[in-house]
Motif scaffolding. Structure first.
Motif, PDB file in Angstrom:
ATOM      1  N   ASP A  78       0.809  -1.216   0.000  1.00 54.93           N
ATOM      2  CA  ASP A  78       0.000   0.000   0.000  1.00 54.93           C
ATOM      3  C   ASP A  78       0.844   1.270   0.000  1.00 54.93           C
ATOM      4  OD1 ASP A  78      -2.377  -1.333  -0.052  1.00 54.93           O
ATOM      5  OD2 ASP A  78      -2.720  -1.206   2.100  1.00 54.93           O
ATOM      6  N   ARG A 102      -0.080   3.769  -2.530  1.00 58.93           N
ATOM      7  CA  ARG A 102      -1.521   4.037  -2.633  1.00 58.93           C
ATOM      8  C   ARG A 102      -1.842   5.457  -2.190  1.00 58.93           C
ATOM      9  NH1 ARG A 102      -4.732   0.577   1.203  1.00 58.93           N
ATOM     10  NH2 ARG A 102      -5.447   2.428   2.273  1.00 58.93           N
ATOM     11  N   ASP A 147      -5.374   7.479  -1.166  1.00 56.41           N
ATOM     12  CA  ASP A 147      -6.819   7.438  -0.944  1.00 56.41           C
ATOM     13  C   ASP A 147      -7.361   8.867  -0.907  1.00 56.41           C
ATOM     14  OD1 ASP A 147      -6.592   4.698  -0.582  1.00 56.41           O
ATOM     15  OD2 ASP A 147      -6.739   4.796   1.603  1.00 56.41           O
ATOM     16  N   THR A 198      -5.147   2.524  -5.471  1.00 56.63           N
ATOM     17  CA  THR A 198      -4.455   1.270  -5.745  1.00 56.63           C
ATOM     18  C   THR A 198      -3.010   1.445  -5.297  1.00 56.63           C
ATOM     19  OG1 THR A 198      -3.708   1.976  -7.935  1.00 56.63           O
ATOM     20  CG2 THR A 198      -5.891   0.962  -7.789  1.00 56.63           C
ATOM     21  N   THR A 247      -0.574   1.632  -7.195  1.00 58.11           N
ATOM     22  CA  THR A 247       0.160   2.089  -8.381  1.00 58.11           C
ATOM     23  C   THR A 247       0.089   3.606  -8.511  1.00 58.11           C
ATOM     24  OG1 THR A 247      -1.788   1.738  -9.753  1.00 58.11           O
ATOM     25  CG2 THR A 247      -0.202  -0.053  -9.657  1.00 58.11           C
ATOM     26  N   TYR A 258      -5.502   6.571  -7.815  1.00 60.15           N
ATOM     27  CA  TYR A 258      -6.812   5.981  -7.644  1.00 60.15           C
ATOM     28  C   TYR A 258      -7.505   5.826  -8.966  1.00 60.15           C
ATOM     29  CZ  TYR A 258      -6.918  10.989  -6.511  1.00 60.15           C
ATOM     30  OH  TYR A 258      -6.667  12.313  -6.431  1.00 60.15           O
TER      31      TYR A 258
END
Length: 91
Positions: free
Chosen positions: A58, A61, A63, A86, A88, A91
């Motif tokens: 994570d 990531r 968010d 994600t 990568t 999002y």
């Protein structure tokens, strides 16, 4: 508003703040939105997760999170994930 643990270096970027009024109570309410970046830096910085001691997938990531205040910003509710990213870079 977001940091309960002052030693945690979890940046929240791209802030947005919305002010509204509760139709029932007339109280001002604030809703904060922002990017929660687990990596601790800007996107595409090029550093590896292991350089920062992370083995978590994570790490990259991002968010979109929010918090709500029903008393004009004096206190804030729990963080809510609006959109989970994600691993990568995004999002």
């Amino acid at each position: 508003m977001f940091y309960k643990n002052k030693t945690l270096k979890m940046p929240y970027r791209i802030p947005a703040l919305v002010e509204t009024e509760n139709a029932t109570t007339g109280n001002k309410e604030l809703i904060f939105f922002g990017d929660k970046r687990y990596c601790g830096m800007d996107i595409g910085y090029g550093s590896s997760a292991s350089a920062f001691g992370s083995t978590n997938n994570d790490y990259y990531r991002i968010d979109i999170v929010s918090k709500r205040s029903t008393d004009g910003g004096k206190t804030w509710g729990e963080e809510t994930v609006v959109k989970q990213g994600t691993a990568t870079c995004g999002y």
